[in-house]
Enzyme design. Structure first.
Site, PDB file in Angstrom:
ATOM      1  N   LYS A   1       3.853  18.894   8.796  1.00  0.00           N
ATOM      2  CA  LYS A   1       4.496  19.661   8.537  1.00  0.00           C
ATOM      3  C   LYS A   1       5.411  19.460   7.272  1.00  0.00           C
ATOM      4  O   LYS A   1       7.004  20.039   6.863  1.00  0.00           O
ATOM      5  CB  LYS A   1       5.765  18.265   9.137  1.00  0.00           C
ATOM      6  CG  LYS A   1       4.799  18.208  10.994  1.00  0.00           C
ATOM      7  CD  LYS A   1       5.312  19.896  11.524  1.00  0.00           C
ATOM      8  CE  LYS A   1       5.071  19.324  13.592  1.00  0.00           C
ATOM      9  NZ  LYS A   1       3.530  19.344  13.809  1.00  0.00           N
TER      10      LYS A   1
HETATM   11  C1  LIG Z   1       2.727  19.618  14.533  1.00  0.00           C
HETATM   12  C2  LIG Z   1       1.522  19.310  14.972  1.00  0.00           C
HETATM   13  C3  LIG Z   1       0.826  20.509  15.524  1.00  0.00           C
HETATM   14  C4  LIG Z   1       1.086  21.549  16.482  1.00  0.00           C
HETATM   15  O1  LIG Z   1       1.804  22.249  15.492  1.00  0.00           O
HETATM   16  P1  LIG Z   1       2.523  23.364  15.987  1.00  0.00           P
HETATM   17  O2  LIG Z   1       2.739  24.762  15.049  1.00  0.00           O
HETATM   18  O3  LIG Z   1       3.778  22.778  17.003  1.00  0.00           O
HETATM   19  O4  LIG Z   1       1.714  24.824  16.996  1.00  0.00           O
HETATM   20  C5  LIG Z   1      -0.670  19.851  15.783  1.00  0.00           C
HETATM   21  N1  LIG Z   1      -0.844  18.724  15.138  1.00  0.00           N
HETATM   22  C6  LIG Z   1      -0.045  18.096  14.587  1.00  0.00           C
HETATM   23  C7  LIG Z   1      -0.611  16.853  13.993  1.00  0.00           C
HETATM   24  C8  LIG Z   1       1.258  18.141  14.184  1.00  0.00           C
HETATM   25  O5  LIG Z   1       1.436  17.328  13.624  1.00  0.00           O
END
Ligand SMILES: *Cc1c(COP(=O)(O)O)cnc(C)c1O
Length: 491
Positions: A106
């Site tokens: 993120k």
């Molecule tokens: C947010 C997240 C996901 C999912 O990603 P999306 O963009 O919501 O599909 C997968 N793995 C981790 C570790 C995340 O933080």
């Protein structure tokens, strides 16, 4: 370049799309077209150069100098020089997207988003205070808090499911500094948090009250275009790394696998493909909450089912917001159809894709599922075979990708998006490695895992054990509105 809502509203500028997050008609903003970003010469470009090039195509309101400054500010101070390293483990090329300040992918978007919002604000002459409202299944919350911490003219409020995140994730959030950060544990699951936040955005009375107080809500969730745009970049960067490592010739197609929750990360890969990245196939990997696997297989999106707790909590989602953008694109920008599907979803908890839409969806993407037990087996096997430690989310992706490679005789090189550092989920990783942990406090587990594997704990995670808890707010799921009013001092 303008943006329209997936529900058919008026076009807006990039600056408005980024400031608002969600469109007023409840839809998501998408660019009116997807300009090409050619791969020629990509081997010689740095991460920051690729990012600036791609951003410029979508943010024509901002000058190249403004974009260059925003990109450099996002990626140079907080990431290693090789922003997203690619590590080959057997046949799998793992794109590590978690070298930012909070150890999850993120950060790749949330270090850039506040800078884009600042540019957008200046551009619109908007001097209202921005209130970033965020629902998190664990990783977005901390990454958004770090991105927006002490940014002037902004407050950030994060709601997380009290018993739905790992101990490390909770500590990361509750120890956040900054004078403008608010963290609230909700008695409910992630979908409760997300629908609560969506209801606040749509709350006309509350929005009037905000406006009278010179404030405005915005979103740091992947419903915001300013979150998705930075994510397109690293798929190009992953391709560049495969090319530089001699794994592909320029122009060779690759497959991309993504462990998926809200569908933002994989949607960015789809957009990269539309812009000219040579992608053969996208693989959408789900855990036990396999709503997406089912819709990709059968065309029925059914969210009327219990949300299961898994070892990959950031993927524990029944309503994947960004799937709406994908369907909008696949349907040829048919807002009428999108409205129909999402009205049905709201009213009945499910909808069915028309046969011609389903076949277009299936041409674009495959789905696959791996449950927590399978992910654990993968973590252990990959560690024992290669000494490489996967987090449980990436392990879901790895398991699905491996099955796919076997079924397709390893036709194309496969890039796997690695979404978190394993130390964010030490308990699940230790159990997967069959380490005894019954008597161990969850907060001591990262050290135990490091002692066993000698894979270093990222510095940002090592530090949280020594930081004071600064956030102690909790609320019921029907108290989110009052909590926000209280924090913002709205009568
Ligand atoms: C947010 C997240 C996901 C999912 O990603 P999306 O963009 O919501 O599909 C997968 N793995 C981790 C570790 C995340 O933080």
């Amino acid at each position: 370049m303008e943006y329209f809502s997936t529900r058919g509203g008026d076009k807006v500028s990039a600056a408005v799309a980024i400031q608002e997050g969600l469109a007023p008609d409840g839809g998501l903003y998408v660019p009116e077209r997807f300009p090409a970003y050619p791969i020629e010469g990509i081997g010689e470009k740095s991460y920051v150069e690729i990012a600036a090039g791609i951003f410029a195509l979508y943010l024509r309101q901002f000058s190249p100098e403004q974009i260059a400054e925003a990109v450099a500010g996002a990626y140079l101070p907080h990431f290693p020089e090789d922003v997203a390293p690619c590590v080959s483990v057997g046949d799998m090329h793992i794109l590590e997207l978690w070298h930012g300040p909070t150890a999850a992918f993120k950060d790749m978007a949330l270090q850039a988003l506040p800078r884009l919002m600042k540019l957008a604000g200046a551009c619109c002459g908007n001097d209202k205070e921005l209130v970033v409202l965020t629902a998190t299944s664990g990783d977005t919350g901390k990454a958004a808090l770090e991105g927006f911490k002490d940014v002037p003219g902004v407050k950030i409020i994060v709601f997380y499911p009290k018993d739905g995140v790992s101990a490390t994730q909770e500590l990361q959030m509750r120890t956040t500094g900054g004078q403008n950060t608010y963290v609230i544990g909700v008695e409910g699951n992630f979908d409760d948090c997300q629908s609560g936040v969506k209801a606040l955005f749509a709350d006309a009375e509350l929005n009037v009250l905000l406006s009278m107080n010179d404030k405005q809500f915005t979103s740091a969730n992947s419903i915001n275009w300013g979150r998705l745009l930075p994510q397109i970049v690293y798929y190009y960067y992953g391709y560049r790394q495969l090319y530089r490592a001699g794994r592909i010739e320029l122009g060779d197609p690759i497959d991309i696998a993504v462990p998926t929750g809200n569908f933002g990360n994989i949607l960015a890969a789809w957009y990269a493909k539309k812009m000219g990245l040579p992608v053969h196939r996208l693989l959408c990997a789900s855990n036990e909450n396999d709503v997406l696997t089912k819709v990709l297989e059968t065309g029925v999106y059914n969210s009327c089912r219990p949300l299961l707790k898994t070892t990959s909590p950031s993927m524990d989602i029944l309503v994947s917001s960004n799937f709406e953008r994908f369907l909008f694109d696949i349907s040829g920008n048919d807002a009428t159809l999108v409205n129909k599907w999402f009205r049905e979803l709201q009213e009945t908890g499910q909808f069915s894709l028309e046969p011609h839409i389903l076949s277009a969806v299936q041409k674009a993407m495959s789905g696959g599922k791996a449950d927590s037990a399978q992910a654990a087996v993968t973590i252990k096997r990959v560690y024992e075979q290669y000494g490489y430690l996967l987090d449980p989310h990436t392990a879901v992706g790895y398991t699905v990708a491996e099955e796919y490679l076997q079924a397709h005789s390893r036709q194309y090189p496969l890039l796997l998006a690695s979404t978190a550092n394993p130390y964010k989920f030490s308990q699940a990783v230790l159990s997967a490695l069959d380490r005894p942990i019954d008597q161990v406090a969850e907060t001591d587990m990262p050290q135990l895992l490091e002692d066993y594997t000698h894979v270093p704990i990222p510095e940002s995670l090592r530090q949280i054990a020594f930081l004071p808890i600064r956030h102690n707010r909790f609320c019921a799921k029907n108290e989110m509105r009052d909590t926000v009013k209280h924090i913002l001092d709205l009568a």
